[in-house]
Enzyme design. Structure first.
Site, short mmCIF file in Angstrom:
data_model
loop_
_atom_site.label_atom_id
_atom_site.label_comp_id
_atom_site.label_asym_id
_atom_site.label_seq_id
_atom_site.Cartn_x
_atom_site.Cartn_y
_atom_site.Cartn_z
N SER A 210 0.83 -1.21 0.00
CA SER A 210 0.00 0.00 0.00
C SER A 210 0.86 1.25 0.00
CB SER A 210 -0.89 0.00 1.25
OG SER A 210 -1.51 1.26 1.45
N TYR B 6 -2.41 0.03 10.08
CA TYR B 6 -2.59 -0.56 8.76
C TYR B 6 -1.29 -0.44 7.96
CZ TYR B 6 -3.95 -0.98 3.87
OH TYR B 6 -4.01 -1.35 2.54
#
Length: 325
Positions: free
Chosen positions: A129, A154
């Protein structure tokens, strides 16, 4: 070739599985259909894939070691893995941090342990990501930049995925490629992402939450361009010269940083409705801007994103209207 796609009922997984089927691959789609967002949307994606010849669905949790072992024992012919399953969402990681360790860290470890024993595996491609860049002030974000200052759990879990992948590539010579996705949107998208959240609120006449008082920029990347990059990566496993680990990292982004206010304006035009903007401060764990340097992706993967928000947003809106009436 038999390809395992994890997160096959998810947004990117669904489109990737469909593209693999389109080119004649056999696809095993794995998903646990968790309730992070509307399960009916995931079930609808899985149902469409289930209509296709060559597709097999397995409802399995990545972190379930026994179920994963059984799956791999039943499909020893897996030659490619596209690992897209994850607990997504930056803000939700503040509410349920354990879900991120269970899925993104433990789940990937279980997958790696099974993958290293596969005799026919050519390549494992996995999703990282743009969040790994954290508070990086240098723009655009390059794969050579330091990524040791995550600002959300995350992001930290995705960076851990990259480190585990490198370790297994080094120890077991398991060829792997990590792809850092930049704000993916399009038909069948996730309901927790900006396009979906804004469209739903605008059509309902409700205010949209615009964080950092509108001073936000994102490298919005259309799903078809992302899928092209994923398949290009899958077809190009890193060479193993016996010295460096056969592990590579690439950015997959649109290579342009758009103002969030411009994104909203294009969405308003496509919907034919004006948004009521509710300006709010920056949210914990978020960043003000993302922007992908894709030089390495262009060079090694022939990655060439071509969809602007002026083309992609109307396509998303057309799907949204069809799906939700």
């Amino acid at each position: 070739m038999t390809v395992l796609v994890t997160g096959a009922a998810g947004f990117i997984g669904f489109h990737t599985a469909r593209a693999l089927l389109d080119r004649g691959e056999r696809v095993i789609g794995l998903d646990n259909l968790n309730s992070y967002y509307d399960v009916r949307l995931k079930e609808a994606r899985a149902a469409l894939l289930g209509e296709r010849a060559g597709f097999t669905f397995a409802r399995v949790d990545l972190a379930d070691r026994e179920a994963m072992a059984a799956l791999f024992a039943a499909h020893a012919d897996i030659a490619g893995i596209v690992h897209l399953a994850a607990q997504a969402g930056v803000r939700y990681s503040l509410e349920n941090p354990f879900a991120y360790i269970e899925s993104n860290v433990t789940g990937q470890l279980v997958l790696l342990e099974e993958a290293r024993r596969l005799g026919r595996l050519r390549h494992l491609v996995y999703a990282s990501s743009s969040s790994v860049y954290g508070g990086n002030a240098k723009l655009p974000f390059s794969v050579g930049d330091r990524v040791d200052t995550p600002v959300s759990l995350y992001a930290a879990s995705k960076r851990m995925d990259e480190l585990m992948a490198h370790t297994y590539a080094h120890l077991y010579r398991l060829p792997q490629t990590g792809l850092r996705f930049f704000t993916v949107y399009g038909p069948w998208g996730r309901p927790d992402m900006a396009a979906f959240l804004f469209a739903r609120a605008i059509l309902a006449g409700e205010p949209i939450r615009v964080f950092n008082h509108g001073e936000m920029r994102r490298d919005f990347t259309y799903i078809d361009d992302i899928v092209d990059g994923v398949l290009a990566a899958l077809d190009r496993p890193p060479a193993d010269g016996g010295v460096e680990a056969p592990h590579r990292l690439y950015n997959l982004g649109n290579n342009r940083s758009e103002k969030l206010t411009d994104f909203i304006a294009v969405l308003e035009t496509a919907l034919g409705c004006r948004a009521v903007r509710q300006f709010e401060p920056m949210q914990p764990g978020d960043v003000a801007e993302t922007y992908a340097d894709i030089e390495a992706s262009r060079r090694d993967l022939a990655f060439a994103p071509k969809t602007t928000i002026h083309e992609g947003i109307p396509r998303f809106v057309a799907w949204y209207r069809r799906y939700y009436g």
